[in-house]
Design a protein around this motif. Sequence first.
Motif, PDB file in Angstrom:
ATOM      1  N   UNK A 286       0.836  -1.285  -0.147  1.00 51.47           N
ATOM      2  CA  UNK A 286      -0.193   0.089   0.008  1.00 51.47           C
ATOM      3  C   UNK A 286       0.836   1.369   0.128  1.00 51.47           C
ATOM      4  N   UNK A 287       0.561   2.117  -0.899  1.00 52.05           N
ATOM      5  CA  UNK A 287       1.678   3.448  -1.121  1.00 52.05           C
ATOM      6  C   UNK A 287       0.816   4.646  -0.824  1.00 52.05           C
ATOM      7  N   UNK A 288      -0.547   4.511  -0.438  1.00 51.31           N
ATOM      8  CA  UNK A 288      -1.171   5.600  -0.228  1.00 51.31           C
ATOM      9  C   UNK A 288      -1.615   5.859   1.029  1.00 51.31           C
ATOM     10  N   UNK A 289      -0.841   6.779   1.698  1.00 49.90           N
ATOM     11  CA  UNK A 289      -1.059   7.270   3.210  1.00 49.90           C
ATOM     12  C   UNK A 289      -2.645   7.479   3.590  1.00 49.90           C
ATOM     13  N   UNK A 290      -3.240   8.153   2.593  1.00 50.43           N
ATOM     14  CA  UNK A 290      -4.870   8.453   3.087  1.00 50.43           C
ATOM     15  C   UNK A 290      -5.596   7.152   3.339  1.00 50.43           C
ATOM     16  N   UNK A 291      -5.322   5.870   2.447  1.00 48.29           N
ATOM     17  CA  UNK A 291      -5.948   4.734   2.785  1.00 48.29           C
ATOM     18  C   UNK A 291      -5.266   4.018   4.209  1.00 48.29           C
ATOM     19  N   UNK A 292      -3.999   3.948   4.288  1.00 49.01           N
ATOM     20  CA  UNK A 292      -3.838   3.678   5.610  1.00 49.01           C
ATOM     21  C   UNK A 292      -4.282   4.455   6.882  1.00 49.01           C
ATOM     22  N   UNK A 310       1.992   0.770  11.329  1.00 51.12           N
ATOM     23  CA  UNK A 310       3.653   0.435  11.087  1.00 51.12           C
ATOM     24  C   UNK A 310       3.995   0.819   9.826  1.00 51.12           C
ATOM     25  N   UNK A 311       2.975   0.794   8.773  1.00 52.11           N
ATOM     26  CA  UNK A 311       3.379   1.136   7.507  1.00 52.11           C
ATOM     27  C   UNK A 311       3.336   2.791   7.176  1.00 52.11           C
ATOM     28  N   UNK A 312       2.686   3.391   7.972  1.00 54.84           N
ATOM     29  CA  UNK A 312       2.277   4.577   8.025  1.00 54.84           C
ATOM     30  C   UNK A 312       3.519   5.464   8.411  1.00 54.84           C
ATOM     31  N   UNK A 313       4.019   6.638   7.668  1.00 50.61           N
ATOM     32  CA  UNK A 313       5.152   7.338   8.011  1.00 50.61           C
ATOM     33  C   UNK A 313       4.637   8.770   8.185  1.00 50.61           C
ATOM     34  N   UNK A 314       5.011   9.617   9.372  1.00 43.29           N
ATOM     35  CA  UNK A 314       4.574  10.879   9.651  1.00 43.29           C
ATOM     36  C   UNK A 314       5.714  11.634   9.830  1.00 43.29           C
ATOM     37  N   UNK A 315       6.149  12.889   9.079  1.00 47.24           N
ATOM     38  CA  UNK A 315       7.185  13.728   9.225  1.00 47.24           C
ATOM     39  C   UNK A 315       6.677  14.873   9.775  1.00 47.24           C
ATOM     40  N   UNK A 316       6.985  15.624  10.903  1.00 42.09           N
ATOM     41  CA  UNK A 316       6.610  16.815  11.240  1.00 42.09           C
ATOM     42  C   UNK A 316       7.127  17.885  10.624  1.00 42.09           C
ATOM     43  N   UNK A 361       6.373   4.062   5.046  1.00 44.86           N
ATOM     44  CA  UNK A 361       7.720   3.143   5.322  1.00 44.86           C
ATOM     45  C   UNK A 361       7.738   2.330   4.038  1.00 44.86           C
ATOM     46  N   UNK A 362       8.942   2.021   3.908  1.00 48.72           N
ATOM     47  CA  UNK A 362       9.704   0.866   2.854  1.00 48.72           C
ATOM     48  C   UNK A 362       8.552   0.680   1.579  1.00 48.72           C
ATOM     49  N   UNK A 363       8.790   2.109   1.051  1.00 50.47           N
ATOM     50  CA  UNK A 363       8.017   2.399  -0.361  1.00 50.47           C
ATOM     51  C   UNK A 363       8.403   1.270  -1.432  1.00 50.47           C
ATOM     52  N   UNK A 364       9.525   0.481  -1.205  1.00 50.02           N
ATOM     53  CA  UNK A 364       9.913  -0.387  -2.359  1.00 50.02           C
ATOM     54  C   UNK A 364       9.827  -1.815  -1.845  1.00 50.02           C
ATOM     55  N   UNK A 365       9.081  -1.753  -0.822  1.00 54.76           N
ATOM     56  CA  UNK A 365       8.982  -3.502  -0.202  1.00 54.76           C
ATOM     57  C   UNK A 365       8.138  -4.079  -1.027  1.00 54.76           C
ATOM     58  N   UNK A 366       8.740  -5.291  -1.574  1.00 50.82           N
ATOM     59  CA  UNK A 366       7.997  -6.264  -2.409  1.00 50.82           C
ATOM     60  C   UNK A 366       7.615  -5.627  -4.152  1.00 50.82           C
ATOM     61  N   UNK A 367       8.293  -4.566  -4.316  1.00 50.05           N
ATOM     62  CA  UNK A 367       7.861  -4.034  -5.458  1.00 50.05           C
ATOM     63  C   UNK A 367       8.469  -4.703  -6.752  1.00 50.05           C
ATOM     64  N   UNK A 368       9.356  -5.781  -6.448  1.00 48.79           N
ATOM     65  CA  UNK A 368       9.663  -6.649  -7.453  1.00 48.79           C
ATOM     66  C   UNK A 368       8.930  -7.793  -7.819  1.00 48.79           C
ATOM     67  N   UNK A 369       7.642  -7.923  -7.266  1.00 48.22           N
ATOM     68  CA  UNK A 369       6.896  -9.111  -7.488  1.00 48.22           C
ATOM     69  C   UNK A 369       5.219  -8.473  -7.603  1.00 48.22           C
ATOM     70  N   UNK A 370       4.356  -9.406  -8.142  1.00 51.34           N
ATOM     71  CA  UNK A 370       3.033  -8.992  -7.751  1.00 51.34           C
ATOM     72  C   UNK A 370       2.793  -9.942  -6.493  1.00 51.34           C
ATOM     73  N   UNK A 371       2.014  -9.485  -6.002  1.00 53.83           N
ATOM     74  CA  UNK A 371       1.391 -10.401  -4.728  1.00 53.83           C
ATOM     75  C   UNK A 371       0.028 -10.810  -4.755  1.00 53.83           C
TER      76      UNK A 371
END
Length: 483
Positions: A286-292, A310-316, A361-371
């Motif tokens: 999931x790459x969309x912060x709004x959906x998270x 855990x997937x969502x990243x917040x930068x003040x 976080x980990x925006x490249x995670x599992x991008x080498x494959x379809x899941x």
Amino acid sequence: MTVALKKTIKINVERLNEDIRAFPQVHPITEDMNITHKGVSRLVMLDRYTFKDTEKITLSEGDFVVLTIKEDPKFPARGLGYIISIDWQAKMAKVLVEEDYRGVLDKPEEIETGIINRSLDVIEKPLEVFYEQIAKRNATGLASVEKTEEKRKEWFEKFYHELVTMNFVPAGRVLYGAGADTDVTYFNCYVMPFVKDSREGISEHRKQVMEIMSRGGGVGTNGSTLRPRNTLARGVNGKSSGSVSWLDDIAKLTHLVEQGGSRRGAQMIMLADWHPDIIDFIISKMQNPRILRFLIENIDNDYIKKAAQDKLKFTPLTEQEKTMYQGITNYKHIPGLGGFSERIIKDAEEKLRVGGTYSVHNSEFLTGANISICLTNDFMQAVENDAEYELRFPDVESYDAEGMKAYNDTWHEVGDVREWEKQGHKVRVYRKIKAKDLWNLINICATYSAEPGIFFIDNANDMTNAQAYGQKVVATNPCGMVA
């Protein structure tokens, strides 16, 4: 370059046939050849399936080439053109790009002239520019197994007729590999056996995936046999990083392995709906912060919320950013001043209200494959009945020496926690979840990130004729689905 030269430049067939003599695999161009295909089909044929002078032995000015026109690290654009000049010392060449492929050019001088300067490393010279050449090479390769010259000639003619009339069009790996005298695969895609749950087993699986991909094949992997995150690994007195982390490591091979031909690697990675890591797996791409944020605020399940958090990243916002955004919002209070659109002002107000920006976080995670998720009939019945569903796995933490031996020897052959339990082995329930919560999570993520796909594995095994051979469906390859 003059307009006249741009219009007259074309493939020099006589010179290309001279170059072809250095490559016995390639059939020369004859007057009756005319199939070049059009548009994307032409580019795919020339880029992926033709035999090329990869060492650039014959490359010279005026040659027709396939090249990377736009050198983007994620989405490079390929196209066709003609060599204008070559600087062998600098290993660079000027290329006149065909008009159909100039739309991705961004430098003014390149857009105006169509001439680009590129490294020889991204330029390839196809020796087969007609489909008939590929068909002849394929027919030669396929007929080569015959024991006599008479039979080879007979079957060459039969194969060539079917290929050139397109009564039969082979898979891409056959088009590229047959008759080429190279160590590439004739199969487009493979499905791997279940992964053995050990460092050695994962390493061996990874090695085989790498070998297949380097020869041009796509690979399907089911990681359901890998133990869940934080499960005890007694041999090293530590905790497992989990199935999803190991699967990400395998998926990274897609980015690392340069395949036979020019196509990028392809992988399908699957996990069963009963696996305790399934929620992390579903959310992983999931790459969309709004959906998270939506999941955190609207899903009534603590584990799903935690996985989304855990997937969502917040930068003040920094003090400088706060001042900048406050300055933008102040504009709407000063009559007669412009400079910022309503959309920009609203965006600045939102950032000030939230106090920062959201990303993942980990925006490249599992991008080498379809899941995809392997959905069982048990899970779908639980969804229909609005029942709870158990996420479970072999209870490796409680096995004695005999139990661990059975696990190490046979779990990867079974690969299904239901069957494992039927065989009398102890199974641990890691957590229970409402089946509809998990089903809704799958649908939300699939809607907004196009993944995961779904694969009804019980249905596949009920209907496959592989059972007649004592086999079962483990997963699909990348070409086989996704739903």
